[in-house]
Design a protein around this motif. Structure first.
Motif, short mmCIF file in Angstrom:
data_model
loop_
_atom_site.label_atom_id
_atom_site.label_comp_id
_atom_site.label_asym_id
_atom_site.label_seq_id
_atom_site.Cartn_x
_atom_site.Cartn_y
_atom_site.Cartn_z
N LEU A 181 37.45 62.54 60.86
CA LEU A 181 38.62 62.26 61.90
C LEU A 181 38.78 61.02 62.45
CD1 LEU A 181 40.82 63.74 63.53
CD2 LEU A 181 38.78 64.20 65.24
N MET A 182 37.82 60.59 62.82
CA MET A 182 37.80 59.17 63.49
C MET A 182 38.09 57.89 62.31
SD MET A 182 37.72 59.66 66.48
CE MET A 182 37.26 60.39 68.06
N VAL A 183 37.80 58.17 61.28
CA VAL A 183 38.25 57.19 60.27
C VAL A 183 39.84 57.00 60.13
CG1 VAL A 183 38.30 56.49 57.90
CG2 VAL A 183 36.07 57.37 58.65
N HIS A 184 40.35 58.24 60.33
CA HIS A 184 41.63 58.38 60.06
C HIS A 184 42.51 57.93 61.41
CE1 HIS A 184 43.19 60.26 56.28
NE2 HIS A 184 41.71 60.77 56.43
N VAL A 185 41.66 58.29 62.70
CA VAL A 185 42.21 57.98 64.12
C VAL A 185 42.25 56.35 64.07
CG1 VAL A 185 41.90 57.80 66.51
CG2 VAL A 185 41.78 59.96 65.16
N HIS A 186 41.18 55.80 63.56
CA HIS A 186 41.05 54.27 63.74
C HIS A 186 42.11 53.65 62.52
CE1 HIS A 186 39.19 50.55 62.04
NE2 HIS A 186 39.27 50.11 63.21
N LYS A 187 42.14 53.95 61.44
CA LYS A 187 43.19 53.60 60.55
C LYS A 187 44.58 53.92 61.25
CE LYS A 187 40.99 52.29 56.97
NZ LYS A 187 41.07 51.09 56.31
N GLY A 188 44.99 54.72 61.87
CA GLY A 188 46.26 55.10 62.64
C GLY A 188 46.57 54.19 63.79
N ILE A 189 45.40 53.82 64.57
CA ILE A 189 45.54 53.01 65.81
C ILE A 189 45.66 51.48 65.19
CG2 ILE A 189 44.15 51.93 67.51
CD1 ILE A 189 43.10 54.59 68.43
N SER A 211 41.34 50.56 74.91
CA SER A 211 42.65 50.48 74.90
C SER A 211 43.43 51.44 74.30
CB SER A 211 43.04 48.90 74.62
OG SER A 211 42.55 49.06 72.74
N ASN A 212 42.97 52.48 73.46
CA ASN A 212 43.58 53.63 73.18
C ASN A 212 42.85 54.87 73.56
OD1 ASN A 212 45.61 52.45 70.98
ND2 ASN A 212 43.78 51.25 70.85
N ALA A 213 42.55 55.00 74.93
CA ALA A 213 41.75 55.97 75.49
C ALA A 213 42.39 57.27 75.33
CB ALA A 213 41.55 55.50 76.89
N ALA A 214 43.64 57.41 75.34
CA ALA A 214 44.50 58.75 75.54
C ALA A 214 44.38 59.13 74.03
CB ALA A 214 45.71 58.37 75.77
N THR A 215 44.48 58.35 72.84
CA THR A 215 44.27 59.06 71.63
C THR A 215 42.89 59.39 71.27
OG1 THR A 215 46.22 57.57 70.90
CG2 THR A 215 44.89 58.33 69.09
N ILE A 224 47.36 65.23 64.91
CA ILE A 224 47.35 66.70 63.97
C ILE A 224 47.31 66.31 62.36
CG2 ILE A 224 48.74 68.34 63.32
CD1 ILE A 224 49.81 68.48 66.04
N GLN A 225 48.05 65.16 62.19
CA GLN A 225 47.82 64.85 60.69
C GLN A 225 46.32 64.31 60.56
OE1 GLN A 225 50.87 61.72 60.68
NE2 GLN A 225 52.42 63.04 59.70
N ALA A 226 45.85 63.61 61.40
CA ALA A 226 44.35 63.05 61.06
C ALA A 226 43.22 64.43 60.88
CB ALA A 226 43.88 62.08 62.23
N ALA A 227 43.29 65.30 61.77
CA ALA A 227 42.75 66.52 61.82
C ALA A 227 42.78 67.35 60.40
CB ALA A 227 43.03 67.39 62.99
N VAL A 228 43.97 67.49 60.00
CA VAL A 228 44.24 68.34 58.95
C VAL A 228 43.83 67.55 57.73
CG1 VAL A 228 46.03 68.85 57.21
CG2 VAL A 228 46.39 69.39 59.63
N ALA A 229 43.96 66.00 57.52
CA ALA A 229 43.13 65.14 56.47
C ALA A 229 41.75 65.24 56.59
CB ALA A 229 43.80 63.94 56.66
#
Length: 239
Positions: A214-222, A182-186, A3-8
């Motif tokens: 979005l995926m820049v944030h998701v990758h950074k978060g993972i 390895s992070n398929a769910a996210t 959610i935070q990644a999507a908002v950003a």
């Protein structure tokens, strides 16, 4: 995290820093869709003329006109994911660099793939996405199943393509693919968000730029959650 990644990401899409890329991505998306529309309408007109539908069956011609219009709209919705991936290949590095610089200023910057490699990757995956969506289009009128096939296929394809392109700025493509698996769910949850965005008129035109951010944030978060700092991208790319 998602959610935070999507908002950003949504904030970034309309930020002044990305505004020029937003207009260019919108223009390219609309140009590609217009080209597809033009080609399909000419194909329908050729079919009607070659079978003398207009002259012999005027009522059928009128019915075919309206059905063709509806069919074209449905076809464009199914084609849009492939167009989105293709457009993202053009603007990935410029947009990702801005997101990384503004939202992650203390992290080492990623390094772009060679333009030819990036576009080849995008074209190859856009072709796969188009093929899968054409198969899904064949069962469009099957209740529930058609919509589920469209949503499920694109959630997977979009999550795979956008995440791996964003992660490839920091690690080799095979490692990016392994990280996604390895992070398929996210990553799949992020793909569901993009697939849902695809069916919302007007909003779906923002998918390429939103997907990149979005995926820049998701990758950074993972990477941070798994204590997996991105390797030195410059060392990976070489001098």
């Amino acid at each position: 995290m998602l959610i935070q990644a999507a908002v950003a990401a949504l904030r970034q899409v309309f930020s002044p820093a990305l505004r020029a890329i937003l207009w260019k991505s919108l223009a390219l998306t609309l140009a590609l869709l217009a080209t597809v529309w033009f080609g399909l309408t000419r194909l329908i007109q050729w079919f009607q003329a070659s079978h003398h539908i207009s002259a012999d069956y005027p009522i059928l011609d009128t019915l075919a006109y309206f059905l063709a219009g509806f069919g074209l709209l449905v076809a464009l919705v199914y084609i849009l994911p492939a167009v989105s991936i293709l457009v993202a290949g053009f603007f990935l590095d410029d947009a990702a660099e801005i997101v990384e610089r503004t939202d992650f200023p203390n992290d080492p910057p990623g390094q772009p793939m060679a333009l030819g490699t990036s576009l080849l990757y995008a074209v190859r995956f856009a072709g796969l996405t188009l093929l899968v969506n054409l198969c899904a289009l064949l069962i469009f009128f099957v209740p529930i199943v058609g919509i589920a096939a469209f949503f499920g296929a694109n959630a997977y394809l979009l999550s795979r393509e956008y995440f791996e392109m964003a992660a490839a700025r920091f690690r080799p493509l095979d490692e990016a693919a392994s990280l996604r698996r390895s992070n398929a769910a996210t990553t799949l949850a992020a793909g569901c968000l993009l697939a849902g965005m695809m069916v919302v008129p007007i909003l779906n035109l923002l998918t390429p730029l939103f997907g990149i951010a979005l995926m820049v944030h998701v990758h950074k978060g993972i990477a941070r959650r798994g204590q997996l700092p991105a390797p030195d991208a410059r060392a990976l790319r070489g001098p």
